[in-house]
Design an enzyme around this catalytic site. Structure first.
Site, PDB file in Angstrom:
ATOM      1  N   HIS A 288       0.814  -1.222   0.000  1.00 23.78           N
ATOM      2  CA  HIS A 288       0.000   0.000   0.000  1.00 23.78           C
ATOM      3  C   HIS A 288       0.846   1.270   0.000  1.00 23.78           C
ATOM      4  CE1 HIS A 288      -3.713  -2.177   0.285  1.00 23.78           C
ATOM      5  NE2 HIS A 288      -3.322  -2.818   1.371  1.00 23.78           N
ATOM      6  N   HIS A 367      -0.580  50.250  -5.348  1.00 23.62           N
ATOM      7  CA  HIS A 367      -0.152  48.886  -5.042  1.00 23.62           C
ATOM      8  C   HIS A 367       1.320  48.735  -5.395  1.00 23.62           C
ATOM      9  CE1 HIS A 367      -0.087  44.404  -5.236  1.00 23.62           C
ATOM     10  NE2 HIS A 367      -0.930  44.551  -4.235  1.00 23.62           N
TER      11      HIS A 367
END
EC number: 4.2.1.59
Length: 470
Positions: A288, A367
């Protein structure tokens, strides 16, 4: 010929106990819409949380595969997942009233038979396959694990196991295509070695274990007293060692049943990739942990290939499908809040739009004026406006509709966008629009580089002409 996605015609339930928890559970397979995929739902928990059957949600592989999401877990999902792929399904919701899927007889056959009993139905959207583009490999030198996926026009599996056991020996199992799953693989049961069984019993790790749901391989000398003790634990009158070197609780369905079951586990674990695969998977000594690590490598390859498809070679000299004036005839947005300049492609399920980033845009004044960067919120808004064109194209009179955000999820900003850049946005529907609700996956690219991606949910709502922004 394109293959349509499939689901089941109606709900069907199976009942049993979890192998490790011993909990009595009911698993209900439910039809699901297109592009839903495979999901579990814990109906016994508050809010009934959903868990996506995704390798990125795997949290444990010690004694099976466990997935966790939204504060809920489900264990031992591999046999159920293998049955879904083996039945060639795409969209199923699995409701479970406990923490672990039922072990049933230790194989996938009872899940397959339950799904068959209600029948399958084709859906309206084509299935998307991931075709292995080149050899993808995984190795674990310590455990001598080797797995490789190779290009092929089908889904073929080859599995070899070797536990250095004189009883089990080296075994191989092969299927040429997934259509062989039911007849050759689905009924193959899980197995363990006697020393593992004793350890698990001593540590109370298999509360739902029973000699009816596992092949026990006797890999050591065992006394009559030990066999009698096992018989008492499992409520049997007597247990012996069969000539094949297994406990005589059951007969092997195939001489190489353990190898076939390992192949079953691999199909189930690789189902957590989230797409049907075309390729040849060859594995030596898988488990697994290795299966999930390999699934993640395939998923990374899928993402890389999708990014290539998302990339759109933008030629500014080519006439767009919609220019900015045509866009304004569909969207209500206007300067300074209209953030897309062109639409290059539009279909029933996707749209491609362009934003040219220039230094003279208003937001650059405040900005980071000394080091201008396009704000992330503007990127998302531009992506949403691109998606808005797709959504509004589904109604005959788009000027009488507005689109509103309901949710933004899985937002990632991958790189800065600067003045002079051109962002090419692509938005794809994640499932058909229902009741005016659209779910989209959006990606923004500058050249070959992804700069932003997000999943968005929006609703279109009809408005009066007087309410329309113009």
């Amino acid at each position: 010929m394109n293959v349509k996605q499939k689901t089941i015609k109606s709900e069907v339930s199976v009942h049993g106990v979890g192998l490790h928890t011993g909990a009595s559970v009911t698993l209900t397979f439910c039809p699901a819409p297109e592009n839903h995929g495979f999901k579990f739902q814990r109906t016994d928990l508050p809010g009934q949380p959903i868990i996506d059957a995704d390798c990125d949600n795997v949290t444990d592989t010690a004694r099976g595969t466990t997935i966790t999401q939204n504060g809920a877990s489900i264990s031992t999902v591999e046999h159920v997942m293998a049955s879904l792929v083996g039945m060639d399904l795409d969209n199923i919701l699995m409701k479970l009233d406990g923490p672990e899927t039922p072990i049933m007889d230790g194989s996938a056959i009872l899940f397959v038979e339950a799904l068959e009993s209600v029948g399958l139905v084709n859906q309206s959207i084509d299935r998307e396959y991931f075709q292995i583009p080149h050899n993808i490999t995984y190795t674990d030198a310590e455990r001598k694990v080797e797995i490789v996926a190779m290009p092929l026009e089908d889904y073929r599996f080859t599995c070899m196991i070797d536990y250095n056991s004189p009883v089990l020996g080296s075994q191989h199992a092969v299927i040429s295509n997934i259509a062989e799953f039911k007849s050759a693989i689905a009924s193959c049961r899980t197995f363990c070695f006697l020393h593992e069984l004793e350890y698990q019993l001593k540590n109370n790790l298999i509360k739902g274990g029973d000699l009816n749901n596992a092949i026990v391989i006797v890999d050591k000398e065992v006394t009559r007293d030990e066999l009698d003790h096992l018989a008492k634990i499992f409520h049997r009158e007597k247990i012996d060692v069969a000539p094949q070197g297994i406990l005589n609780n059951m007969e092997l369905r195939y001489q190489n049943e353990p190898a076939r079951h390992k192949l079953l586990d691999m199909i189930g674990d690789l189902a957590l990739v989230g797409m049907h695969i075309k390729g040849h998977i060859m594995a030596a000594r898988p488990g697994h942990a290795a299966n999930i690590a390999f699934a993640k490598k395939i998923k990374a390859a899928i993402k890389k290939e999708k990014n290539k498809k998302v990339q759109h070679v933008y030629d500014p000299a080519v006439k767009p499908l919609y220019d900015v004036m045509q866009i304004m005839d569909i969207l209500p947005h206007r300067q300074p809040f209209l953030f897309i300049d062109k639409i290059l492609e539009l279909s029933k399920t996707h749209v491609v739009g362009v934003k040219n980033v220039t230094m003279n845009e208003e937001f650059f004044k405040g900005h980071f004026p000394g080091a201008p960067v396009l704000p992330g919120v503007i990127q998302i808004e531009a992506m949403a406006q691109t998606g808005g064109i797709l959504v509004l194209s589904t109604v005959p009179d788009p000027r009488n509709y507005l689109t509103y955000f309901l949710k933004i999820d899985k937002v990632r900003f991958r790189a800065q966008v600067l003045p002079g850049d051109t962002i090419v946005f692509r938005c794809d529907l994640m499932e058909p629009i229902r009741r005016g609700i659209a779910q989209m996956k959006g990606v923004g690219m500058v050249g070959e580089k992804i700069v932003v991606e997000a999943e968005m949910m929006a609703q279109i709502s009809k408005v009066k002409d007087s309410e329309r922004i113009s």
